[in-house]
Design a protein around this motif. Structure first.
Motif, mmCIF file in Angstrom:
data_model
loop_
_atom_site.group_PDB
_atom_site.id
_atom_site.type_symbol
_atom_site.label_atom_id
_atom_site.label_comp_id
_atom_site.label_asym_id
_atom_site.label_seq_id
_atom_site.Cartn_x
_atom_site.Cartn_y
_atom_site.Cartn_z
ATOM 1 N N VAL A 4 33.450 4.626 24.080
ATOM 2 C CA VAL A 4 32.061 5.010 23.807
ATOM 3 C C VAL A 4 31.511 5.844 24.958
ATOM 4 N N LYS A 5 31.841 5.458 26.176
ATOM 5 C CA LYS A 5 31.380 6.217 27.340
ATOM 6 C C LYS A 5 31.913 7.652 27.298
ATOM 7 N N SER A 6 33.199 7.809 27.006
ATOM 8 C CA SER A 6 33.795 9.149 26.949
ATOM 9 C C SER A 6 33.173 9.989 25.846
ATOM 10 N N LYS A 7 32.908 9.382 24.686
ATOM 11 C CA LYS A 7 32.284 10.111 23.586
ATOM 12 C C LYS A 7 30.889 10.591 23.979
ATOM 13 N N MET A 8 30.120 9.725 24.622
ATOM 14 C CA MET A 8 28.761 10.093 25.016
ATOM 15 C C MET A 8 28.764 11.161 26.106
ATOM 16 N N GLN A 9 29.729 11.068 27.022
ATOM 17 C CA GLN A 9 29.748 11.992 28.153
ATOM 18 C C GLN A 9 30.440 13.319 27.838
ATOM 19 N N SER A 10 30.977 13.447 26.627
ATOM 20 C CA SER A 10 31.512 14.738 26.188
ATOM 21 C C SER A 10 30.686 15.306 25.031
ATOM 22 N N ASP A 11 29.604 14.607 24.698
ATOM 23 C CA ASP A 11 28.734 15.019 23.598
ATOM 24 C C ASP A 11 27.936 16.264 23.989
ATOM 25 N N PRO A 17 20.386 20.429 19.935
ATOM 26 C CA PRO A 17 20.742 20.285 18.515
ATOM 27 C C PRO A 17 22.214 19.923 18.294
ATOM 28 N N ASN A 18 23.047 20.103 19.314
ATOM 29 C CA ASN A 18 24.475 19.786 19.201
ATOM 30 C C ASN A 18 24.785 18.346 19.586
ATOM 31 N N LYS A 19 23.785 17.582 19.937
ATOM 32 C CA LYS A 19 23.984 16.197 20.358
ATOM 33 C C LYS A 19 24.195 15.304 19.146
ATOM 34 N N LYS A 20 25.311 14.557 19.135
ATOM 35 C CA LYS A 20 25.659 13.713 17.988
ATOM 36 C C LYS A 20 25.183 12.272 18.147
ATOM 37 N N PHE A 21 25.115 11.784 19.377
ATOM 38 C CA PHE A 21 24.823 10.369 19.606
ATOM 39 C C PHE A 21 23.477 10.204 20.310
ATOM 40 N N ALA A 22 22.579 9.463 19.678
ATOM 41 C CA ALA A 22 21.241 9.276 20.234
ATOM 42 C C ALA A 22 21.221 8.233 21.345
ATOM 43 N N SER A 23 22.180 7.295 21.309
ATOM 44 C CA SER A 23 22.200 6.207 22.273
ATOM 45 C C SER A 23 23.567 5.540 22.253
#
Length: 302
Positions: free
Chosen positions: A237-244, A248-254
């Motif tokens: 989850v950390k890697s997904k958030m830190q490569s998001d 408008p291109n942001k996929k994860f709100a939290s």
């Protein structure tokens, strides 16, 4: 006078822990960086069928030096992180020992729950710098290759991440899940190592400093396996958030949203992508960290 001597002795021991930990951290980065870039790519993209395919494509398309992309940041930063981990762990351990001695003067030995708590304290303390360091490393590892690069280096990456959403939301993105991962990971890491070392000393009727180096390495390696098995979903989850993306291109709100989206789109398997190269990396890296730490501590102690 006695209290002053005790404080000076405690400070001296903490400084030794910090120096020895820094040496262990440098060894950790040099041994583990090639495995780490494969892990991060598997966690954050779906372009590879597995670890071997990922490593092969990185080598073919980006060259051998690609396995050390973003190394400068962790080489400096992870040395500091591991230094803090060992310093924080032994500081907390000494606090527990002093508390235990006041209750049971003849047996101040830590319980295993206290070993876990000491490791968790070290991880939480460490997360203040490990969060942004790993964020920068992941951005450098996942950016496009060649002329389409987004960042020219670590400093440029820090500047651009901070400019997007500020320091806290930009550079420190994913800090909440980083704290959870660090607390669990290092609680289990130190607990596993201490249990294995204490069990060996008891079984063979020897002092801990008499346990041979190959066993120190082996127990350190096993502790590394336990670290990742106990905390890996947080790391994904950390890697997904830190490569998001941003804006408008942001996929994860939290963090919660990232957990939810991963579960809905990939199921349980999604939280374990990249575990193969991570476990391959964990044994030699963790073994080397503990051996270098122990050796460095003995040198500094002289």
């Amino acid at each position: 006078m006695a209290e002053a001597d005790a404080e000076a002795g405690g400070l001296q021991r903490t400084l030794k822990d910090l120096v020895a930990g820094a040496a262990g951290g440098i060894a950790q980065v040099l041994l583990g960086q090639p495995f780490d870039i494969v892990k991060v790519r598997l966690q954050t993209t779906s372009q590879y069928s597995g670890a071997l395919d990922g490593a092969t494509q990185i080598f073919k398309n980006e060259g051998p030096l690609a396995f050390y992309k973003g190394t400068l940041t962790p080489l400096v930063g992870i040395g500091a992180c591991v230094s803090i981990q060992f310093g924080g762990f032994h500081y907390a351990r000494r606090q527990f020992e002093a508390r235990n001695a006041s209750i049971h003067p003849t047996n101040p030995t830590l319980s295993y729950s206290q070993y876990y708590a000491s490791g968790a304290f070290a991880g939480i303390t460490n997360s203040v710098i490990s969060g942004p360091i790993e964020h920068v490393r992941i951005r450098l590892q996942t950016q496009p290759h060649g002329h389409n690069r987004l960042y020219s280096g670590p400093i440029d990456c820090v500047r651009k991440l901070s400019a997007h959403e500020g320091v806290l939301s930009g550079l420190y993105r994913g800090e909440a899940v980083t704290i959870l991962r660090e607390a669990q990971a290092y609680g289990v890491w130190f607990l596993s190592y201490e249990y294995l070392m204490n069990a060996d000393a008891k079984r063979n009727l020897v002092k801990r400093n008499e346990i041979p180096q190959w066993k120190v390495a082996f127990y350190g390696g096993l502790a590394g396996e336990m670290l990742w098995l106990s905390s890996y979903p947080f790391d994904v989850v950390k890697s997904k958030m830190q490569s998001d993306g941003f804006g408008p291109n942001k996929k994860f709100a939290s963090m919660r949203d990232c957990f939810g989206q991963t579960w809905r789109s990939e199921g349980l398997r999604g939280f374990w992508k990249g575990i193969g190269p991570t476990l391959l990396r964990a044994m030699p890296v963790s073994a080397g960290t503990f051996v270098v730490y122990v050796c460095s501590y003995l040198v500094v102690k002289r």
